[in-house]
Design a protein around this motif. Structure first.
Motif, PDB file in Angstrom:
ATOM      1  N   ILE A 163       0.868  -1.177   0.000  1.00  0.00           N
ATOM      2  CA  ILE A 163       0.000   0.000   0.000  1.00  0.00           C
ATOM      3  C   ILE A 163       0.907   1.230   0.000  1.00  0.00           C
ATOM      4  O   ILE A 163       1.720   1.391   0.906  1.00  0.00           O
ATOM      5  CB  ILE A 163      -0.935   0.003   1.223  1.00  0.00           C
ATOM      6  N   PRO A 164       0.783   2.086  -1.019  1.00  0.00           N
ATOM      7  CA  PRO A 164       1.651   3.257  -1.098  1.00  0.00           C
ATOM      8  C   PRO A 164       1.504   4.158   0.135  1.00  0.00           C
ATOM      9  O   PRO A 164       0.408   4.275   0.709  1.00  0.00           O
ATOM     10  CB  PRO A 164       1.164   3.989  -2.357  1.00  0.00           C
ATOM     11  N   ASP A 165       2.620   4.769   0.559  1.00  0.00           N
ATOM     12  CA  ASP A 165       2.612   5.671   1.719  1.00  0.00           C
ATOM     13  C   ASP A 165       1.547   6.750   1.591  1.00  0.00           C
ATOM     14  O   ASP A 165       0.886   7.100   2.567  1.00  0.00           O
ATOM     15  CB  ASP A 165       3.982   6.328   1.903  1.00  0.00           C
ATOM     16  N   GLU A 166       1.355   7.275   0.382  1.00  0.00           N
ATOM     17  CA  GLU A 166       0.352   8.324   0.160  1.00  0.00           C
ATOM     18  C   GLU A 166      -1.043   7.837   0.544  1.00  0.00           C
ATOM     19  O   GLU A 166      -1.825   8.555   1.165  1.00  0.00           O
ATOM     20  CB  GLU A 166       0.374   8.763  -1.308  1.00  0.00           C
ATOM     21  N   ALA A 167      -1.356   6.572   0.197  1.00  0.00           N
ATOM     22  CA  ALA A 167      -2.668   6.002   0.533  1.00  0.00           C
ATOM     23  C   ALA A 167      -2.794   5.815   2.043  1.00  0.00           C
ATOM     24  O   ALA A 167      -3.846   6.102   2.624  1.00  0.00           O
ATOM     25  CB  ALA A 167      -2.873   4.672  -0.187  1.00  0.00           C
ATOM     26  N   LEU A 168      -1.723   5.347   2.700  1.00  0.00           N
ATOM     27  CA  LEU A 168      -1.752   5.184   4.157  1.00  0.00           C
ATOM     28  C   LEU A 168      -1.969   6.528   4.844  1.00  0.00           C
ATOM     29  O   LEU A 168      -2.761   6.648   5.785  1.00  0.00           O
ATOM     30  CB  LEU A 168      -0.452   4.549   4.658  1.00  0.00           C
ATOM     31  N   GLN A 169      -1.280   7.561   4.364  1.00  0.00           N
ATOM     32  CA  GLN A 169      -1.435   8.894   4.952  1.00  0.00           C
ATOM     33  C   GLN A 169      -2.850   9.419   4.750  1.00  0.00           C
ATOM     34  O   GLN A 169      -3.436  10.006   5.655  1.00  0.00           O
ATOM     35  CB  GLN A 169      -0.407   9.852   4.341  1.00  0.00           C
ATOM     36  N   GLU A 170      -3.402   9.196   3.559  1.00  0.00           N
ATOM     37  CA  GLU A 170      -4.770   9.651   3.263  1.00  0.00           C
ATOM     38  C   GLU A 170      -5.778   8.977   4.186  1.00  0.00           C
ATOM     39  O   GLU A 170      -6.731   9.597   4.651  1.00  0.00           O
ATOM     40  CB  GLU A 170      -5.103   9.348   1.798  1.00  0.00           C
ATOM     41  N   LEU A 171      -5.554   7.686   4.493  1.00  0.00           N
ATOM     42  CA  LEU A 171      -6.442   6.946   5.393  1.00  0.00           C
ATOM     43  C   LEU A 171      -6.170   7.254   6.861  1.00  0.00           C
ATOM     44  O   LEU A 171      -6.969   6.920   7.731  1.00  0.00           O
ATOM     45  CB  LEU A 171      -6.282   5.442   5.172  1.00  0.00           C
ATOM     46  N   GLY A 172      -5.017   7.867   7.147  1.00  0.00           N
ATOM     47  CA  GLY A 172      -4.665   8.161   8.533  1.00  0.00           C
ATOM     48  C   GLY A 172      -4.243   6.915   9.296  1.00  0.00           C
ATOM     49  O   GLY A 172      -4.529   6.796  10.487  1.00  0.00           O
ATOM     50  N   VAL A 173      -3.588   5.969   8.614  1.00  0.00           N
ATOM     51  CA  VAL A 173      -3.128   4.735   9.250  1.00  0.00           C
ATOM     52  C   VAL A 173      -1.632   4.576   9.039  1.00  0.00           C
ATOM     53  O   VAL A 173      -1.030   5.248   8.224  1.00  0.00           O
ATOM     54  CB  VAL A 173      -3.871   3.496   8.703  1.00  0.00           C
ATOM     55  N   ASP A 174      -1.046   3.641   9.801  1.00  0.00           N
ATOM     56  CA  ASP A 174       0.381   3.382   9.703  1.00  0.00           C
ATOM     57  C   ASP A 174       0.617   1.888   9.861  1.00  0.00           C
ATOM     58  O   ASP A 174      -0.312   1.122  10.158  1.00  0.00           O
ATOM     59  CB  ASP A 174       1.132   4.165  10.790  1.00  0.00           C
ATOM     60  N   VAL A 175       1.844   1.464   9.693  1.00  0.00           N
ATOM     61  CA  VAL A 175       2.212   0.056   9.826  1.00  0.00           C
ATOM     62  C   VAL A 175       1.751  -0.459  11.189  1.00  0.00           C
ATOM     63  O   VAL A 175       1.956   0.195  12.211  1.00  0.00           O
ATOM     64  CB  VAL A 175       3.741  -0.107   9.658  1.00  0.00           C
ATOM     65  N   GLY A 176       1.086  -1.606  11.198  1.00  0.00           N
ATOM     66  CA  GLY A 176       0.584  -2.204  12.441  1.00  0.00           C
ATOM     67  C   GLY A 176      -0.889  -1.921  12.693  1.00  0.00           C
ATOM     68  O   GLY A 176      -1.517  -2.602  13.498  1.00  0.00           O
ATOM     69  N   ASP A 177      -1.467  -0.912  12.023  1.00  0.00           N
ATOM     70  CA  ASP A 177      -2.896  -0.622  12.173  1.00  0.00           C
ATOM     71  C   ASP A 177      -3.715  -1.657  11.393  1.00  0.00           C
ATOM     72  O   ASP A 177      -3.205  -2.346  10.515  1.00  0.00           O
ATOM     73  CB  ASP A 177      -3.233   0.780  11.648  1.00  0.00           C
ATOM     74  N   THR A 178      -4.998  -1.770  11.718  1.00  0.00           N
ATOM     75  CA  THR A 178      -5.892  -2.715  11.054  1.00  0.00           C
ATOM     76  C   THR A 178      -6.731  -2.011  10.001  1.00  0.00           C
ATOM     77  O   THR A 178      -7.293  -0.941  10.265  1.00  0.00           O
ATOM     78  CB  THR A 178      -6.836  -3.372  12.088  1.00  0.00           C
ATOM     79  N   LEU A 179      -6.800  -2.609   8.823  1.00  0.00           N
ATOM     80  CA  LEU A 179      -7.703  -2.151   7.769  1.00  0.00           C
ATOM     81  C   LEU A 179      -8.596  -3.319   7.373  1.00  0.00           C
ATOM     82  O   LEU A 179      -8.233  -4.480   7.531  1.00  0.00           O
ATOM     83  CB  LEU A 179      -6.924  -1.681   6.536  1.00  0.00           C
TER      84      LEU A 179
END
Length: 73
Positions: free
Chosen positions: A19-35
């Protein structure tokens, strides 16, 4: 943020996507979070959606919630 193309990769015999960093930032999540991966239809197209909640509210539910809030004021 528009659509992003991702490639399914092999991860110890399982399919995996990065998952691109830009998408993670847009979702407000980081490594270890649940999606959650949710199957949705946009028109007739079957899509997979990443979400921070286990289900996406139906737009009708959102409208009813909005109407109820307006009636309380």
């Amino acid at each position: 943020m528009g659509p992003k193309q991702v490639t399914i990769e092999d991860w110890d015999g399982d399919g995996a996507i990065r998952i691109p960093d830009e998408a993670l930032q847009e979702l407000g999540v980081d490594v270890g979070d649940t999606l959650y991966v949710i199957e949705e239809y946009v028109g007739n197209a079957r899509c997979l959606v990443l979400s921070k909640t286990p289900q996406i509210p139906d737009r009708t539910d959102e409208l009813v919630s909005h109407w109820n809030r307006d009636g309380d004021e």
